[in-house]
Design a protein around this motif. Sequence first.
Motif, PDB file in Angstrom:
ATOM      1  N   TYR A 215       5.450  13.396 -11.382  1.00 40.27           N
ATOM      2  CA  TYR A 215       5.837  14.029 -10.124  1.00 40.27           C
ATOM      3  C   TYR A 215       5.909  12.990  -9.006  1.00 40.27           C
ATOM      4  O   TYR A 215       6.732  13.078  -8.107  1.00 40.27           O
ATOM      5  N   TYR A 216       4.992  12.032  -9.066  1.00 40.65           N
ATOM      6  CA  TYR A 216       5.047  10.933  -8.122  1.00 40.65           C
ATOM      7  C   TYR A 216       4.125   9.847  -8.654  1.00 40.65           C
ATOM      8  O   TYR A 216       3.375  10.054  -9.601  1.00 40.65           O
ATOM      9  N   THR A 217       4.149   8.688  -8.062  1.00 45.17           N
ATOM     10  CA  THR A 217       3.227   7.625  -8.404  1.00 45.17           C
ATOM     11  C   THR A 217       2.910   6.814  -7.162  1.00 45.17           C
ATOM     12  O   THR A 217       3.775   6.640  -6.302  1.00 45.17           O
ATOM     13  N   GLN A 218       1.685   6.306  -7.091  1.00 51.26           N
ATOM     14  CA  GLN A 218       1.280   5.440  -5.988  1.00 51.26           C
ATOM     15  C   GLN A 218       1.402   3.969  -6.358  1.00 51.26           C
ATOM     16  O   GLN A 218       1.153   3.108  -5.527  1.00 51.26           O
ATOM     17  N   ASP A 219       1.759   3.704  -7.610  1.00 52.87           N
ATOM     18  CA  ASP A 219       1.833   2.337  -8.105  1.00 52.87           C
ATOM     19  C   ASP A 219       3.173   1.728  -7.747  1.00 52.87           C
ATOM     20  O   ASP A 219       4.209   2.143  -8.277  1.00 52.87           O
ATOM     21  N   PRO A 220       3.206   0.725  -6.865  1.00 51.94           N
ATOM     22  CA  PRO A 220       4.494   0.164  -6.458  1.00 51.94           C
ATOM     23  C   PRO A 220       5.258  -0.486  -7.607  1.00 51.94           C
ATOM     24  O   PRO A 220       6.493  -0.561  -7.551  1.00 51.94           O
ATOM     25  N   THR A 221       4.552  -0.922  -8.645  1.00 50.62           N
ATOM     26  CA  THR A 221       5.253  -1.582  -9.754  1.00 50.62           C
ATOM     27  C   THR A 221       6.091  -0.595 -10.567  1.00 50.62           C
ATOM     28  O   THR A 221       6.938  -1.013 -11.361  1.00 50.62           O
ATOM     29  N   GLU A 222       5.868   0.693 -10.377  1.00 53.55           N
ATOM     30  CA  GLU A 222       6.623   1.690 -11.136  1.00 53.55           C
ATOM     31  C   GLU A 222       7.916   2.103 -10.432  1.00 53.55           C
ATOM     32  O   GLU A 222       8.727   2.816 -11.018  1.00 53.55           O
ATOM     33  N   TYR A 223       8.094   1.683  -9.212  1.00 53.55           N
ATOM     34  CA  TYR A 223       9.310   2.051  -8.487  1.00 53.55           C
ATOM     35  C   TYR A 223      10.454   1.135  -8.885  1.00 53.55           C
ATOM     36  O   TYR A 223      10.266  -0.067  -9.088  1.00 53.55           O
ATOM     37  N   ASP A 224      11.638   1.710  -8.972  1.00 54.22           N
ATOM     38  CA  ASP A 224      12.789   0.986  -9.502  1.00 54.22           C
ATOM     39  C   ASP A 224      13.599   0.263  -8.432  1.00 54.22           C
ATOM     40  O   ASP A 224      14.190  -0.784  -8.701  1.00 54.22           O
ATOM     41  N   TYR A 225      13.675   0.853  -7.266  1.00 52.28           N
ATOM     42  CA  TYR A 225      14.521   0.292  -6.207  1.00 52.28           C
ATOM     43  C   TYR A 225      13.733   0.237  -4.904  1.00 52.28           C
ATOM     44  O   TYR A 225      12.935   1.134  -4.615  1.00 52.28           O
ATOM     45  N   TRP A 226      14.030  -0.803  -4.107  1.00 52.92           N
ATOM     46  CA  TRP A 226      13.325  -1.029  -2.850  1.00 52.92           C
ATOM     47  C   TRP A 226      14.308  -1.375  -1.742  1.00 52.92           C
ATOM     48  O   TRP A 226      15.345  -2.004  -1.988  1.00 52.92           O
ATOM     49  N   GLY A 227      13.948  -0.977  -0.542  1.00 55.58           N
ATOM     50  CA  GLY A 227      14.679  -1.443   0.622  1.00 55.58           C
ATOM     51  C   GLY A 227      14.147  -2.788   1.082  1.00 55.58           C
ATOM     52  O   GLY A 227      13.208  -3.337   0.488  1.00 55.58           O
ATOM     53  N   GLN A 228      14.728  -3.297   2.162  1.00 50.68           N
ATOM     54  CA  GLN A 228      14.371  -4.633   2.646  1.00 50.68           C
ATOM     55  C   GLN A 228      13.164  -4.606   3.565  1.00 50.68           C
ATOM     56  O   GLN A 228      12.585  -5.661   3.868  1.00 50.68           O
ATOM     57  N   GLY A 229      12.772  -3.426   4.030  1.00 53.37           N
ATOM     58  CA  GLY A 229      11.608  -3.282   4.889  1.00 53.37           C
ATOM     59  C   GLY A 229      11.964  -3.261   6.361  1.00 53.37           C
ATOM     60  O   GLY A 229      12.985  -3.814   6.789  1.00 53.37           O
ATOM     61  N   THR A 230      11.117  -2.591   7.132  1.00 52.43           N
ATOM     62  CA  THR A 230      11.274  -2.549   8.581  1.00 52.43           C
ATOM     63  C   THR A 230       9.892  -2.704   9.216  1.00 52.43           C
ATOM     64  O   THR A 230       8.920  -2.100   8.758  1.00 52.43           O
ATOM     65  N   GLN A 231       9.810  -3.531  10.252  1.00 52.38           N
ATOM     66  CA  GLN A 231       8.530  -3.839  10.878  1.00 52.38           C
ATOM     67  C   GLN A 231       8.124  -2.738  11.840  1.00 52.38           C
ATOM     68  O   GLN A 231       8.917  -2.316  12.689  1.00 52.38           O
TER      69      GLN A 231
ATOM     70  N   GLU B 116       0.824  -1.206   0.000  1.00 44.37           N
ATOM     71  CA  GLU B 116       0.000   0.000   0.000  1.00 44.37           C
ATOM     72  C   GLU B 116       0.861   1.260   0.000  1.00 44.37           C
ATOM     73  O   GLU B 116       1.817   1.361   0.790  1.00 44.37           O
ATOM     74  N   PHE B 117       0.500   2.201  -0.845  1.00 45.38           N
ATOM     75  CA  PHE B 117       1.184   3.489  -0.865  1.00 45.38           C
ATOM     76  C   PHE B 117       0.903   4.236   0.436  1.00 45.38           C
ATOM     77  O   PHE B 117      -0.235   4.289   0.903  1.00 45.38           O
ATOM     78  N   VAL B 118       1.937   4.863   0.985  1.00 44.62           N
ATOM     79  CA  VAL B 118       1.790   5.652   2.203  1.00 44.62           C
ATOM     80  C   VAL B 118       2.101   7.122   1.927  1.00 44.62           C
ATOM     81  O   VAL B 118       1.290   8.005   2.245  1.00 44.62           O
ATOM     82  N   ALA B 119       3.264   7.400   1.354  1.00 45.47           N
ATOM     83  CA  ALA B 119       3.681   8.785   1.140  1.00 45.47           C
ATOM     84  C   ALA B 119       4.748   8.832   0.069  1.00 45.47           C
ATOM     85  O   ALA B 119       5.423   7.833  -0.193  1.00 45.47           O
ATOM     86  N   ALA B 120       4.891  10.011  -0.542  1.00 44.73           N
ATOM     87  CA  ALA B 120       5.939  10.204  -1.536  1.00 44.73           C
ATOM     88  C   ALA B 120       6.439  11.632  -1.492  1.00 44.73           C
ATOM     89  O   ALA B 120       5.705  12.554  -1.126  1.00 44.73           O
ATOM     90  N   SER B 121       7.685  11.784  -1.886  1.00 49.01           N
ATOM     91  CA  SER B 121       8.335  13.095  -1.953  1.00 49.01           C
ATOM     92  C   SER B 121       8.884  13.272  -3.354  1.00 49.01           C
ATOM     93  O   SER B 121       9.718  12.479  -3.805  1.00 49.01           O
ATOM     94  N   SER B 122       8.420  14.292  -4.039  1.00 48.72           N
ATOM     95  CA  SER B 122       8.836  14.530  -5.412  1.00 48.72           C
ATOM     96  C   SER B 122      10.025  15.465  -5.447  1.00 48.72           C
ATOM     97  O   SER B 122       9.987  16.532  -4.842  1.00 48.72           O
ATOM     98  N   TRP B 123      11.081  15.093  -6.184  1.00 47.45           N
ATOM     99  CA  TRP B 123      12.229  15.975  -6.295  1.00 47.45           C
ATOM    100  C   TRP B 123      11.957  17.117  -7.260  1.00 47.45           C
ATOM    101  O   TRP B 123      12.516  18.203  -7.135  1.00 47.45           O
TER     102      TRP B 123
END
Length: 125
Positions: free
Chosen positions: A104-120, A46-53
């Motif tokens: 400017y931004y996207t909420q679609d996770p499939t469009e993101y190029d790089y991901w971190g490992q996640g934190t609980q 789920e999309f939470v937030a984004a920051s556009s450069w």
Amino acid sequence: QVQLGESGGGLVQAGGSLRLSCAASGRTLNSYVMGWFRQVPGKEREFVAASSWSNGSTYYTDSVKGRFTISRDNAKNTVYLQMNSLKPEDTAVYYCAAYSGRNYYTQDPTEYDYWGQGTQVTVSS
């Protein structure tokens, strides 16, 4: 290539706060849209937030507006998610991601190029 690593997750009581960090290496984050997503078992990310450069704007899903704040420290090549007034329904694994596209931004996770490992993040009632 961009390597992303999240930190700052943990267990907190409802109403509490946490600050997640996403440190990047490999490339500067200046030219990427940076997003935060979250996922619980059995559900889609789920999309939470984004920051556009490109236009300096920030975007939030409705359920976190007024409670979460995304910010960047370009000197540290780090993106943050300050989470206040946490609720049990905020419990999830939180991921940061980098998007190099033209929007400017996207909420679609499939469009993101790089991901971190996640934190609980776990919020107890």
